[in-house]
Design a protein around this motif. Structure first.
Motif, PDB file in Angstrom:
ATOM      1  N   CYS A   1     -35.968   2.963 -52.893  1.00 54.70           N
ATOM      2  CA  CYS A   1     -35.166   4.177 -52.863  1.00 54.70           C
ATOM      3  C   CYS A   1     -33.698   3.868 -52.606  1.00 54.70           C
ATOM      4  CB  CYS A   1     -35.672   5.124 -51.762  1.00 54.70           C
ATOM      5  SG  CYS A   1     -37.442   5.462 -51.836  1.00 54.70           S
ATOM      6  N   GLU A   2     -32.904   4.896 -52.721  1.00 50.66           N
ATOM      7  CA  GLU A   2     -31.471   4.774 -52.475  1.00 50.66           C
ATOM      8  C   GLU A   2     -31.205   4.277 -51.055  1.00 50.66           C
ATOM      9  OE1 GLU A   2     -27.518   7.682 -52.748  1.00 50.66           O
ATOM     10  OE2 GLU A   2     -29.547   8.494 -52.949  1.00 50.66           O
ATOM     11  N   ARG A   3     -32.070   4.653 -50.108  1.00 45.87           N
ATOM     12  CA  ARG A   3     -31.865   4.296 -48.699  1.00 45.87           C
ATOM     13  C   ARG A   3     -32.728   3.122 -48.247  1.00 45.87           C
ATOM     14  NH1 ARG A   3     -30.702   9.749 -48.932  1.00 45.87           N
ATOM     15  NH2 ARG A   3     -28.717  10.281 -47.931  1.00 45.87           N
ATOM     16  N   GLY A   4     -33.320   2.387 -49.180  1.00 48.27           N
ATOM     17  CA  GLY A   4     -34.090   1.203 -48.811  1.00 48.27           C
ATOM     18  C   GLY A   4     -35.471   1.178 -49.435  1.00 48.27           C
ATOM     19  N   ARG A   5     -36.299   0.302 -48.913  1.00 52.90           N
ATOM     20  CA  ARG A   5     -37.684   0.203 -49.396  1.00 52.90           C
ATOM     21  C   ARG A   5     -38.629   0.714 -48.322  1.00 52.90           C
ATOM     22  NH1 ARG A   5     -39.481  -5.321 -51.871  1.00 52.90           N
ATOM     23  NH2 ARG A   5     -38.662  -6.178 -49.929  1.00 52.90           N
ATOM     24  N   PHE A   6     -39.647   1.453 -48.771  1.00 51.61           N
ATOM     25  CA  PHE A   6     -40.557   2.097 -47.841  1.00 51.61           C
ATOM     26  C   PHE A   6     -41.989   1.990 -48.350  1.00 51.61           C
ATOM     27  CE2 PHE A   6     -36.444   4.168 -47.740  1.00 51.61           C
ATOM     28  CZ  PHE A   6     -36.142   4.168 -46.381  1.00 51.61           C
ATOM     29  N   LEU A   7     -42.928   2.118 -47.413  1.00 52.34           N
ATOM     30  CA  LEU A   7     -44.352   2.081 -47.764  1.00 52.34           C
ATOM     31  C   LEU A   7     -44.980   3.396 -47.328  1.00 52.34           C
ATOM     32  CD1 LEU A   7     -46.638   0.233 -48.885  1.00 52.34           C
ATOM     33  CD2 LEU A   7     -47.198  -0.276 -46.502  1.00 52.34           C
ATOM     34  N   LEU A   8     -45.471   4.158 -48.286  1.00 55.34           N
ATOM     35  CA  LEU A   8     -46.168   5.409 -48.007  1.00 55.34           C
ATOM     36  C   LEU A   8     -47.659   5.138 -47.914  1.00 55.34           C
ATOM     37  CD1 LEU A   8     -46.096   8.546 -47.742  1.00 55.34           C
ATOM     38  CD2 LEU A   8     -46.488   8.601 -50.236  1.00 55.34           C
ATOM     39  N   LYS A   9     -48.287   5.701 -46.911  1.00 54.87           N
ATOM     40  CA  LYS A   9     -49.709   5.446 -46.666  1.00 54.87           C
ATOM     41  C   LYS A   9     -50.427   6.750 -46.350  1.00 54.87           C
ATOM     42  CE  LYS A   9     -52.607   3.055 -43.209  1.00 54.87           C
ATOM     43  NZ  LYS A   9     -52.571   2.114 -42.053  1.00 54.87           N
ATOM     44  N   ARG A  10     -51.566   6.960 -47.005  1.00 51.17           N
ATOM     45  CA  ARG A  10     -52.457   8.055 -46.631  1.00 51.17           C
ATOM     46  C   ARG A  10     -53.598   7.464 -45.811  1.00 51.17           C
ATOM     47  NH1 ARG A  10     -56.504   9.881 -50.792  1.00 51.17           N
ATOM     48  NH2 ARG A  10     -54.799  10.679 -52.069  1.00 51.17           N
TER      49      ARG A  10
ATOM     50  N   GLU B   1     -40.893  14.336 -37.302  1.00 53.69           N
ATOM     51  CA  GLU B   1     -42.195  13.846 -36.848  1.00 53.69           C
ATOM     52  C   GLU B   1     -42.622  12.670 -37.701  1.00 53.69           C
ATOM     53  OE1 GLU B   1     -44.701  17.248 -37.119  1.00 53.69           O
ATOM     54  OE2 GLU B   1     -44.054  18.088 -35.199  1.00 53.69           O
ATOM     55  N   THR B   2     -43.316  11.718 -37.105  1.00 51.58           N
ATOM     56  CA  THR B   2     -43.768  10.536 -37.854  1.00 51.58           C
ATOM     57  C   THR B   2     -45.117  10.758 -38.520  1.00 51.58           C
ATOM     58  OG1 THR B   2     -44.734   9.649 -35.811  1.00 51.58           O
ATOM     59  CG2 THR B   2     -42.488   8.936 -36.389  1.00 51.58           C
ATOM     60  N   LEU B   3     -45.741  11.874 -38.243  1.00 54.23           N
ATOM     61  CA  LEU B   3     -47.041  12.197 -38.830  1.00 54.23           C
ATOM     62  C   LEU B   3     -46.859  13.415 -39.729  1.00 54.23           C
ATOM     63  CD1 LEU B   3     -50.441  12.506 -36.998  1.00 54.23           C
ATOM     64  CD2 LEU B   3     -49.551  14.455 -38.252  1.00 54.23           C
ATOM     65  N   LEU B   4     -47.383  13.336 -40.949  1.00 54.52           N
ATOM     66  CA  LEU B   4     -47.309  14.450 -41.888  1.00 54.52           C
ATOM     67  C   LEU B   4     -48.726  14.800 -42.347  1.00 54.52           C
ATOM     68  CD1 LEU B   4     -45.675  16.379 -43.757  1.00 54.52           C
ATOM     69  CD2 LEU B   4     -45.677  14.521 -45.455  1.00 54.52           C
ATOM     70  N   VAL B   5     -49.091  16.068 -42.228  1.00 58.16           N
ATOM     71  CA  VAL B   5     -50.403  16.540 -42.667  1.00 58.16           C
ATOM     72  C   VAL B   5     -50.212  17.480 -43.851  1.00 58.16           C
ATOM     73  CG1 VAL B   5     -52.496  17.797 -42.028  1.00 58.16           C
ATOM     74  CG2 VAL B   5     -51.363  16.327 -40.346  1.00 58.16           C
ATOM     75  N   HIS B   6     -50.953  17.201 -44.930  1.00 61.88           N
ATOM     76  CA  HIS B   6     -50.868  18.026 -46.138  1.00 61.88           C
ATOM     77  C   HIS B   6     -52.244  18.092 -46.790  1.00 61.88           C
ATOM     78  CE1 HIS B   6     -49.653  19.667 -49.987  1.00 61.88           C
ATOM     79  NE2 HIS B   6     -50.069  18.562 -50.611  1.00 61.88           N
ATOM     80  N   ASN B   7     -52.716  19.316 -47.004  1.00 65.32           N
ATOM     81  CA  ASN B   7     -54.021  19.523 -47.649  1.00 65.32           C
ATOM     82  C   ASN B   7     -55.150  18.731 -46.997  1.00 65.32           C
ATOM     83  OD1 ASN B   7     -53.193  21.424 -49.460  1.00 65.32           O
ATOM     84  ND2 ASN B   7     -53.166  20.069 -51.248  1.00 65.32           N
ATOM     85  N   GLY B   8     -55.123  18.665 -45.672  1.00 63.09           N
ATOM     86  CA  GLY B   8     -56.199  17.988 -44.950  1.00 63.09           C
ATOM     87  C   GLY B   8     -56.072  16.487 -44.888  1.00 63.09           C
ATOM     88  N   HIS B   9     -55.008  15.927 -45.453  1.00 57.57           N
ATOM     89  CA  HIS B   9     -54.774  14.485 -45.408  1.00 57.57           C
ATOM     90  C   HIS B   9     -53.612  14.172 -44.464  1.00 57.57           C
ATOM     91  CE1 HIS B   9     -57.607  13.697 -48.583  1.00 57.57           C
ATOM     92  NE2 HIS B   9     -56.945  14.447 -49.444  1.00 57.57           N
ATOM     93  N   THR B  10     -53.637  12.961 -43.910  1.00 53.23           N
ATOM     94  CA  THR B  10     -52.608  12.519 -42.979  1.00 53.23           C
ATOM     95  C   THR B  10     -51.810  11.383 -43.601  1.00 53.23           C
ATOM     96  OG1 THR B  10     -53.992  13.125 -41.083  1.00 53.23           O
ATOM     97  CG2 THR B  10     -52.177  11.606 -40.664  1.00 53.23           C
ATOM     98  N   TYR B  11     -50.472  11.501 -43.529  1.00 52.67           N
ATOM     99  CA  TYR B  11     -49.590  10.531 -44.184  1.00 52.67           C
ATOM    100  C   TYR B  11     -48.647   9.898 -43.176  1.00 52.67           C
ATOM    101  CZ  TYR B  11     -51.195  13.088 -48.293  1.00 52.67           C
ATOM    102  OH  TYR B  11     -51.984  13.672 -49.242  1.00 52.67           O
ATOM    103  N   GLU B  12     -48.245   8.654 -43.479  1.00 50.25           N
ATOM    104  CA  GLU B  12     -47.263   7.924 -42.696  1.00 50.25           C
ATOM    105  C   GLU B  12     -46.314   7.240 -43.669  1.00 50.25           C
ATOM    106  OE1 GLU B  12     -49.925   5.998 -39.164  1.00 50.25           O
ATOM    107  OE2 GLU B  12     -50.529   5.564 -41.225  1.00 50.25           O
ATOM    108  N   LEU B  13     -45.065   7.110 -43.265  1.00 48.04           N
ATOM    109  CA  LEU B  13     -44.084   6.391 -44.074  1.00 48.04           C
ATOM    110  C   LEU B  13     -43.441   5.321 -43.205  1.00 48.04           C
ATOM    111  CD1 LEU B  13     -42.661   6.369 -46.920  1.00 48.04           C
ATOM    112  CD2 LEU B  13     -40.811   7.649 -45.808  1.00 48.04           C
TER     113      LEU B  13
END
Length: 281
Positions: free
Chosen positions: A43-52, A91-103
């Motif tokens: 991304c423009e602001r660096g590299r990141f790892l998205l995890k469900r 927040e470091t935890l994101l919940v969407h449609n019953g799933h939990t995400y971290e970046l």
């Protein structure tokens, strides 16, 4: 078994919660649990790892516990990845449609090369981890189960002859498989009894990583550069972490022929190397 994957719609919603700037590229990152999809973002602001989070490891309190642990470790200068917060709620935890995400901020490094230097560095880092968490406080009670004296392990051993029976390699060797499984069961029972006799129940509880293996760390110039994956962290005696690490780092990858083993597997030479290594510290 196929890996879980993100859907385009899912990604559009989840990533909209983070301030990453322009996303230049995204590719699957097929590491770890197949039930936990991961995406490497440039991304423009660096590299990141998205995890469900995988089902069973996505309980909100469990995730918040591991996030608090990561924050504590970073404060103690222990090498762990940085968690990113959502734009609006921070927040470091994101919940969407019953799933939990971290970046996570992506950290590069080398994979374990099987060398004695990297193995010893991993052992020293485990000791450093146990020291760093000694004053960690949490209101949540993390899971306390382990592989020690566990009836689920016994059930798994008992199931081997049945579950493996359909495989072609077992045909004609059923009696051998049954005998081997029985011996494993007996050895497991004997090991559990020996540990109980040593007073395991009275050993002080501690926060343990519970998944200390080569795939959960990255290396640089022969030393551990960053430790990953605290999803299994729990309360157990520290010896559980040490025993698991000794098992995981002793598993040979590739050719298992003794003629191909590294020369440091020789016991006498190993002792000399360990003595020389410890004298440096």
């Amino acid at each position: 078994m196929d890996r879980e994957r993100f859907t385009p719609g899912e990604l559009a919603v989840v990533l909209s919660h983070y301030d990453l700037g322009i996303i230049e590229s995204a590719r699957e990152f097929p590491r770890g649990s197949r039930r936990s999809p991961k995406l490497l973002l440039k991304c423009e602001r660096g590299r990141f790892l998205l995890k469900r989070r995988a089902p069973g490891r996505d309980d909100e309190q469990r995730v918040l516990f591991s996030h608090a642990l990561l924050s504590h470790l970073r404060e103690r200068q222990f090498p762990v990845p940085r968690l990113m917060s959502t734009r609006s709620r921070q927040e470091t935890l994101l919940v969407h449609n019953g799933h939990t995400y971290e970046l996570f901020e992506f950290t590069s490094g080398d994979r374990y090369d099987g060398s004695l230097d990297e193995t010893l560095s991993a052992g020293k880092m485990l000791a450093r981890f146990h020291s760093a968490v000694q004053d960690f406080q949490t209101a949540w009670h993390p899971p306390a189960a382990s592989y020690h004296d566990n009836d689920l392990v016994r059930s798994g051993l008992n199931a081997i002859p049945t579950t493996a029976a359909s495989h072609d390699s077992v045909s004609g060797h059923e009696a051998e498989l049954l005998s081997m499984t029985q011996e494993l069961y007996e050895r497991y029972d004997d090991a559990a009894a020996r540990v109980r006799a040593l007073g395991y129940a009275d050993w002080p509880p501690w926060i343990v990583h519970a998944d200390w293996h080569p795939g959960n760390m990255l290396f640089h110039e022969g030393r551990v550069h960053v430790v990953l994956d605290f999803d299994s962290a729990r309360v157990q005696p520290r010896a559980v972490d040490v025993a698991n690490a000794m098992l995981q780092f002793s598993i040979l990858r590739g050719d298992a022929s003794p003629e191909q083993w590294p020369e440091y597997f020789d016991e006498a030479r190993m002792r000399r190397l360990l003595t020389g290594y410890s004298s440096k510290f």
